[in-house]
Scaffold this motif. Structure first.
Motif, PDB file in Angstrom:
ATOM      1  N   PRO A  64      37.790  32.757  43.710  1.00 54.12           N
ATOM      2  CA  PRO A  64      38.048  34.194  43.857  1.00 54.12           C
ATOM      3  C   PRO A  64      36.780  35.035  43.678  1.00 54.12           C
ATOM      4  O   PRO A  64      35.808  34.593  43.056  1.00 54.12           O
ATOM      5  CB  PRO A  64      39.047  34.503  42.728  1.00 54.12           C
ATOM      6  N   ALA A  65      36.837  36.263  44.189  1.00 58.00           N
ATOM      7  CA  ALA A  65      35.677  37.155  44.113  1.00 58.00           C
ATOM      8  C   ALA A  65      36.143  38.598  44.108  1.00 58.00           C
ATOM      9  O   ALA A  65      37.329  38.895  44.282  1.00 58.00           O
ATOM     10  CB  ALA A  65      34.752  36.911  45.308  1.00 58.00           C
ATOM     11  N   PHE A  66      35.193  39.511  43.916  1.00 58.63           N
ATOM     12  CA  PHE A  66      35.482  40.921  44.137  1.00 58.63           C
ATOM     13  C   PHE A  66      35.762  41.135  45.630  1.00 58.63           C
ATOM     14  O   PHE A  66      35.249  40.394  46.475  1.00 58.63           O
ATOM     15  CB  PHE A  66      34.289  41.783  43.726  1.00 58.63           C
ATOM     16  N   PRO A  67      36.560  42.153  45.976  1.00 56.13           N
ATOM     17  CA  PRO A  67      36.852  42.432  47.390  1.00 56.13           C
ATOM     18  C   PRO A  67      35.619  43.021  48.076  1.00 56.13           C
ATOM     19  O   PRO A  67      35.440  44.233  48.143  1.00 56.13           O
ATOM     20  CB  PRO A  67      38.011  43.435  47.319  1.00 56.13           C
ATOM     21  N   ASP A  68      34.745  42.158  48.585  1.00 54.58           N
ATOM     22  CA  ASP A  68      33.445  42.591  49.097  1.00 54.58           C
ATOM     23  C   ASP A  68      32.988  41.673  50.225  1.00 54.58           C
ATOM     24  O   ASP A  68      32.034  40.916  50.076  1.00 54.58           O
ATOM     25  CB  ASP A  68      32.424  42.592  47.945  1.00 54.58           C
ATOM     26  N   LEU A  69      33.655  41.754  51.385  1.00 57.07           N
ATOM     27  CA  LEU A  69      33.276  40.928  52.523  1.00 57.07           C
ATOM     28  C   LEU A  69      31.872  41.255  53.016  1.00 57.07           C
ATOM     29  O   LEU A  69      31.106  40.362  53.361  1.00 57.07           O
ATOM     30  CB  LEU A  69      34.274  41.109  53.672  1.00 57.07           C
ATOM     31  N   VAL A  70      31.536  42.531  53.041  1.00 59.27           N
ATOM     32  CA  VAL A  70      30.236  42.945  53.576  1.00 59.27           C
ATOM     33  C   VAL A  70      29.091  42.400  52.723  1.00 59.27           C
ATOM     34  O   VAL A  70      28.076  41.942  53.235  1.00 59.27           O
ATOM     35  CB  VAL A  70      30.152  44.481  53.683  1.00 59.27           C
ATOM     36  N   GLY A  71      29.267  42.439  51.413  1.00 61.13           N
ATOM     37  CA  GLY A  71      28.215  41.975  50.507  1.00 61.13           C
ATOM     38  C   GLY A  71      28.368  40.545  50.053  1.00 61.13           C
ATOM     39  O   GLY A  71      27.674  40.102  49.136  1.00 61.13           O
ATOM     40  N   PHE A  72      29.307  39.800  50.671  1.00 65.51           N
ATOM     41  CA  PHE A  72      29.562  38.402  50.334  1.00 65.51           C
ATOM     42  C   PHE A  72      29.875  38.235  48.845  1.00 65.51           C
ATOM     43  O   PHE A  72      29.560  37.238  48.232  1.00 65.51           O
ATOM     44  CB  PHE A  72      28.369  37.523  50.735  1.00 65.51           C
ATOM     45  N   GLY A  73      30.489  39.249  48.254  1.00 62.55           N
ATOM     46  CA  GLY A  73      30.914  39.154  46.861  1.00 62.55           C
ATOM     47  C   GLY A  73      29.787  39.152  45.850  1.00 62.55           C
ATOM     48  O   GLY A  73      30.004  38.841  44.675  1.00 62.55           O
ATOM     49  N   ARG A  74      28.582  39.511  46.287  1.00 60.70           N
ATOM     50  CA  ARG A  74      27.434  39.451  45.381  1.00 60.70           C
ATOM     51  C   ARG A  74      27.052  40.824  44.823  1.00 60.70           C
ATOM     52  O   ARG A  74      26.049  40.956  44.123  1.00 60.70           O
ATOM     53  CB  ARG A  74      26.235  38.818  46.093  1.00 60.70           C
ATOM     54  N   ARG A  75      27.861  41.856  45.124  1.00 54.28           N
ATOM     55  CA  ARG A  75      27.587  43.186  44.591  1.00 54.28           C
ATOM     56  C   ARG A  75      28.543  43.474  43.435  1.00 54.28           C
ATOM     57  O   ARG A  75      29.749  43.297  43.559  1.00 54.28           O
ATOM     58  CB  ARG A  75      27.741  44.234  45.697  1.00 54.28           C
ATOM     59  N   SER A  76      27.986  43.911  42.327  1.00 58.11           N
ATOM     60  CA  SER A  76      28.812  44.215  41.154  1.00 58.11           C
ATOM     61  C   SER A  76      29.750  45.374  41.450  1.00 58.11           C
ATOM     62  O   SER A  76      29.404  46.310  42.178  1.00 58.11           O
ATOM     63  CB  SER A  76      27.923  44.562  39.956  1.00 58.11           C
ATOM     64  N   MET A  77      30.950  45.313  40.860  1.00 59.55           N
ATOM     65  CA  MET A  77      31.924  46.381  41.019  1.00 59.55           C
ATOM     66  C   MET A  77      32.421  46.819  39.648  1.00 59.55           C
ATOM     67  O   MET A  77      32.584  45.990  38.750  1.00 59.55           O
ATOM     68  CB  MET A  77      33.102  45.915  41.876  1.00 59.55           C
ATOM     69  N   ALA A  78      32.634  48.104  39.508  1.00 59.62           N
ATOM     70  CA  ALA A  78      33.120  48.648  38.235  1.00 59.62           C
ATOM     71  C   ALA A  78      34.643  48.550  38.204  1.00 59.62           C
ATOM     72  O   ALA A  78      35.350  49.557  38.079  1.00 59.62           O
ATOM     73  CB  ALA A  78      32.659  50.091  38.072  1.00 59.62           C
ATOM     74  N   ALA A  79      35.142  47.345  38.295  1.00 55.07           N
ATOM     75  CA  ALA A  79      36.592  47.128  38.294  1.00 55.07           C
ATOM     76  C   ALA A  79      37.106  47.048  36.862  1.00 55.07           C
ATOM     77  O   ALA A  79      36.431  46.527  35.971  1.00 55.07           O
ATOM     78  CB  ALA A  79      36.922  45.841  39.042  1.00 55.07           C
ATOM     79  N   SER A  80      38.312  47.549  36.639  1.00 48.86           N
ATOM     80  CA  SER A  80      38.930  47.432  35.322  1.00 48.86           C
ATOM     81  C   SER A  80      39.382  45.988  35.105  1.00 48.86           C
ATOM     82  O   SER A  80      39.492  45.204  36.050  1.00 48.86           O
ATOM     83  CB  SER A  80      40.138  48.362  35.218  1.00 48.86           C
ATOM     84  N   THR A  81      39.665  45.647  33.854  1.00 44.57           N
ATOM     85  CA  THR A  81      40.128  44.287  33.575  1.00 44.57           C
ATOM     86  C   THR A  81      41.475  44.015  34.252  1.00 44.57           C
ATOM     87  O   THR A  81      41.726  42.892  34.696  1.00 44.57           O
ATOM     88  CB  THR A  81      40.243  44.034  32.066  1.00 44.57           C
ATOM     89  N   GLU A  82      42.313  45.020  34.355  1.00 44.74           N
ATOM     90  CA  GLU A  82      43.600  44.837  35.029  1.00 44.74           C
ATOM     91  C   GLU A  82      43.405  44.586  36.520  1.00 44.74           C
ATOM     92  O   GLU A  82      44.106  43.765  37.123  1.00 44.74           O
ATOM     93  CB  GLU A  82      44.505  46.055  34.812  1.00 44.74           C
ATOM     94  N   GLU A  83      42.431  45.291  37.125  1.00 42.28           N
ATOM     95  CA  GLU A  83      42.139  45.057  38.543  1.00 42.28           C
ATOM     96  C   GLU A  83      41.589  43.648  38.755  1.00 42.28           C
ATOM     97  O   GLU A  83      41.957  42.967  39.728  1.00 42.28           O
ATOM     98  CB  GLU A  83      41.130  46.094  39.038  1.00 42.28           C
ATOM     99  N   ILE A  84      40.722  43.208  37.854  1.00 45.74           N
ATOM    100  CA  ILE A  84      40.166  41.862  37.964  1.00 45.74           C
ATOM    101  C   ILE A  84      41.268  40.821  37.852  1.00 45.74           C
ATOM    102  O   ILE A  84      41.333  39.873  38.648  1.00 45.74           O
ATOM    103  CB  ILE A  84      39.080  41.642  36.890  1.00 45.74           C
ATOM    104  N   LYS A  85      42.148  40.992  36.880  1.00 45.03           N
ATOM    105  CA  LYS A  85      43.244  40.038  36.709  1.00 45.03           C
ATOM    106  C   LYS A  85      44.124  39.994  37.959  1.00 45.03           C
ATOM    107  O   LYS A  85      44.487  38.907  38.436  1.00 45.03           O
ATOM    108  CB  LYS A  85      44.080  40.407  35.480  1.00 45.03           C
ATOM    109  N   ALA A  86      44.456  41.166  38.504  1.00 47.78           N
ATOM    110  CA  ALA A  86      45.304  41.210  39.694  1.00 47.78           C
ATOM    111  C   ALA A  86      44.616  40.539  40.882  1.00 47.78           C
ATOM    112  O   ALA A  86      45.237  39.777  41.627  1.00 47.78           O
ATOM    113  CB  ALA A  86      45.652  42.661  40.030  1.00 47.78           C
ATOM    114  N   ASP A  87      43.329  40.818  41.059  1.00 46.69           N
ATOM    115  CA  ASP A  87      42.585  40.227  42.181  1.00 46.69           C
ATOM    116  C   ASP A  87      42.509  38.703  42.056  1.00 46.69           C
ATOM    117  O   ASP A  87      42.659  37.976  43.044  1.00 46.69           O
ATOM    118  CB  ASP A  87      41.165  40.803  42.239  1.00 46.69           C
ATOM    119  N   VAL A  88      42.275  38.217  40.853  1.00 45.04           N
ATOM    120  CA  VAL A  88      42.164  36.768  40.645  1.00 45.04           C
ATOM    121  C   VAL A  88      43.517  36.093  40.849  1.00 45.04           C
ATOM    122  O   VAL A  88      43.614  35.056  41.522  1.00 45.04           O
ATOM    123  CB  VAL A  88      41.588  36.455  39.248  1.00 45.04           C
TER     124      VAL A  88
END
Length: 256
Positions: A64-88
């Motif tokens: 899993p990764a941050f929702p970042d197709l353009v940056g291939f998931g290598r750009r940091s995102m200021a996601a909350s812990t709840e957003e991270i849990k949901a994405d994972v």
């Protein structure tokens, strides 16, 4: 007999675009981390990759990764812990469905890119990832950078984990990965990389970028299948290990 797991990121193509050398690398590793659509891949590529893994008897994990197709998931995102849990959870669930369709069991979860980098330093991010994994399946393993905050996060959440080292990445004297933007962060010398992996597995140590020797305790070694010369490097690592009587096995088999 000593054994080690070699893991490799795969399934990172998208649509008609191909990235990496999945079919060439697959027979030479023991576990793979399949991109789940947020930084790379799509449903067809995910399914194809799981089918290939089944064909070769390779253990499968979600990547899993941050929702970042353009940056291939290598750009940091200021996601909350709840957003991270949901994405994972969402991404694990997507790959889990393809594993179910092929009648194979998922072994682990290894987060990608910027999410991995944040988790190795930020305990809240590490715990959020670990809790997401445990919520989906308490039997899954979390891949953690050795001696990092990720290990503490896995312990706090009570999730199974294994420590990971990187074959072709340079380490700092503190045991962290040298940032990719720094000169010498990625090692391209096949012979040197093979010797480093052997040292990690057999002697549990590796030379840092400043020449100091640091301890490494890893149950799995990450090799990259998307760089020039990747297949030759993976083959050389496997050959070196087998020469020394070290077997390649998915860590899920050795830790049972």
């Amino acid at each position: 007999m000593i054994s080690i797991d070699l893991n490799c990121d795969m399934g990172e193509g998208f649509g008609v675009y191909t990235l990496g050398y999945d079919e060439e690398a697959m027979p030479h590793v023991s576990s793979i981390n399949v991109a789940c659509g947020f930084h790379a891949s799509d449903p067809a590529n995910m399914w194809k990759t799981v089918r290939l893994a089944k064909q070769y008897g390779i253990a499968v994990g979600a990547h899993p990764a941050f929702p970042d197709l353009v940056g291939f998931g290598r750009r940091s995102m200021a996601a909350s812990t709840e957003e991270i849990k949901a994405d994972v959870i969402y991404q694990i669930g997507a790959l889990w469905a393809f594993c179910q369709a092929e009648g194979i069991k998922m072994q682990h979860v290894k987060v990608h890119g910027a999410m991995y980098n944040q988790a190795e330093k930020d305990i809240q991010v590490a715990v959020a990832i670990a809790e997401a994994i445990k919520a989906v399946d308490p039997g899954l393993y979390m891949l953690c950078l050795g001696n990092s905050t990720m290990v503490e996060g896995a312990k706090q959440a009570g999730v199974n984990y294994v420590e990971e080292a990187f074959a072709d990445r340079a380490y700092t004297a503190q045991g962290t990965l040298v940032p990719r933007k720094q000169a010498g962060a990625v090692i391209h010398d096949v012979s040197l990389v093979s010797e480093r992996v052997l040292s990690m597995v057999k002697h549990k140590e590796v030379a840092a970028i400043d020449g100091s020797i640091i301890p490494i305790t890893a149950q799995t070694i990450c090799v990259h299948g998307d760089t020039p010369g990747a297949i030759d490097m993976i083959k050389a690592i496997r050959h070196k290990l087998e020469q020394e009587g070290i077997a390649l096995k998915p860590f899920g088999l050795t830790l049972k």
